[in-house]
Design a protein around this motif. Structure first.
Motif, PDB file in Angstrom:
ATOM      1  N   TYR A   1       0.836  -1.189   0.000  1.00 14.60           N
ATOM      2  CA  TYR A   1       0.000   0.000   0.000  1.00 14.60           C
ATOM      3  C   TYR A   1       0.873   1.241   0.000  1.00 14.60           C
ATOM      4  N   GLY A   2       0.589   2.137  -0.922  1.00 13.76           N
ATOM      5  CA  GLY A   2       1.297   3.401  -1.016  1.00 13.76           C
ATOM      6  C   GLY A   2       2.443   3.373  -2.012  1.00 13.76           C
ATOM      7  N   VAL A   3       2.703   4.546  -2.577  1.00 10.85           N
ATOM      8  CA  VAL A   3       3.731   4.653  -3.620  1.00 10.85           C
ATOM      9  C   VAL A   3       5.147   4.433  -3.082  1.00 10.85           C
ATOM     10  N   GLU A   4       5.376   4.796  -1.836  1.00 12.37           N
ATOM     11  CA  GLU A   4       6.716   4.590  -1.267  1.00 12.37           C
ATOM     12  C   GLU A   4       7.004   3.097  -1.130  1.00 12.37           C
ATOM     13  N   THR A   5       6.041   2.351  -0.658  1.00  6.17           N
ATOM     14  CA  THR A   5       6.196   0.907  -0.534  1.00  6.17           C
ATOM     15  C   THR A   5       6.369   0.280  -1.912  1.00  6.17           C
ATOM     16  N   GLY A   6       5.572   0.742  -2.882  1.00  2.00           N
ATOM     17  CA  GLY A   6       5.701   0.241  -4.245  1.00  2.00           C
ATOM     18  C   GLY A   6       7.050   0.552  -4.849  1.00  2.00           C
ATOM     19  N   SER A   7       7.553   1.743  -4.590  1.00  2.00           N
ATOM     20  CA  SER A   7       8.876   2.131  -5.102  1.00  2.00           C
ATOM     21  C   SER A   7       9.960   1.209  -4.571  1.00  2.00           C
ATOM     22  N   LYS A   8       9.875   0.926  -3.291  1.00  2.00           N
ATOM     23  CA  LYS A   8      10.889   0.056  -2.675  1.00  2.00           C
ATOM     24  C   LYS A   8      10.757  -1.379  -3.167  1.00  2.00           C
ATOM     25  N   TYR A   9       9.529  -1.849  -3.337  1.00  2.00           N
ATOM     26  CA  TYR A   9       9.296  -3.221  -3.788  1.00  2.00           C
ATOM     27  C   TYR A   9       9.752  -3.423  -5.236  1.00  2.00           C
TER      28      TYR A   9
END
Length: 161
Positions: free
Chosen positions: A117-125
């Motif tokens: 959930y969230g763009v920061e988490t997506g960026s890291k993933y």
């Protein structure tokens, strides 16, 4: 990164997000984000006509604000009553929050991949970096995957190709 109920989520302030990411989401999800007041009547009318023509509900015309409302409330029915409530709530939300506050909340609540959930988490993933460091292409990917994260996930090896 925090974990709650199996969800992976990292909060990010809007000023710590790449401008490319902001522009990519607005371009894909809601081109008139900065000019409407929660709903886009022209898109709603177009979606309504298309749904009538196709005799099914395939177009939603949701603005970023409406998507935020839907994610906050968890309401997911396809009934018109849900949409009307969502319109009212989106207009109300825009009366109490400014556009940057809405966008920041949206960026931190959207589903972006398997329990992500969230763009920061997506960026890291997806890219192993912060959302502020994403390239234009990476931002376009994140904004595009938002439409169907489970279908478009490049790391999912269990999908039919």
């Amino acid at each position: 990164m925090s974990y709650s109920n199996g969800k992976k989520q990292s909060y990010v302030k809007l000023n710590n997000v790449s401008d490319y990411l902001i522009n990519a989401f607005i371009s894909i999800e809601d081109k008139k984000f900065y000019s409407h007041h929660g709903i886009d009547l022209k898109r709603i009318g177009g979606a309504l006509l298309k749904n009538i023509k196709n005799n099914s509900i395939t177009e939603g015309a949701s603005t970023i604000t409406q998507q935020l409302v839907k994610n906050i409330t968890g309401e997911n029915s396809s009934k018109i009553t849900r949409k009307v409530k969502e319109w009212f709530r989106a207009i109300t939300l825009e009366a109490v929050l400014d556009k940057d506050e809405i966008l920041e909340a949206y960026f931190n609540i959207i589903y972006i991949g398997p329990n992500l959930y969230g763009v920061e988490t997506g960026s890291k993933y997806y890219f192993n970096k912060s959302s502020k460091d994403l390239t234009l292409e990476e931002c376009a990917f994140l904004a595009g995957i938002n439409n169907a994260p489970n279908s478009y996930n490049p790391f999912d090896t269990n999908k039919d190709n």
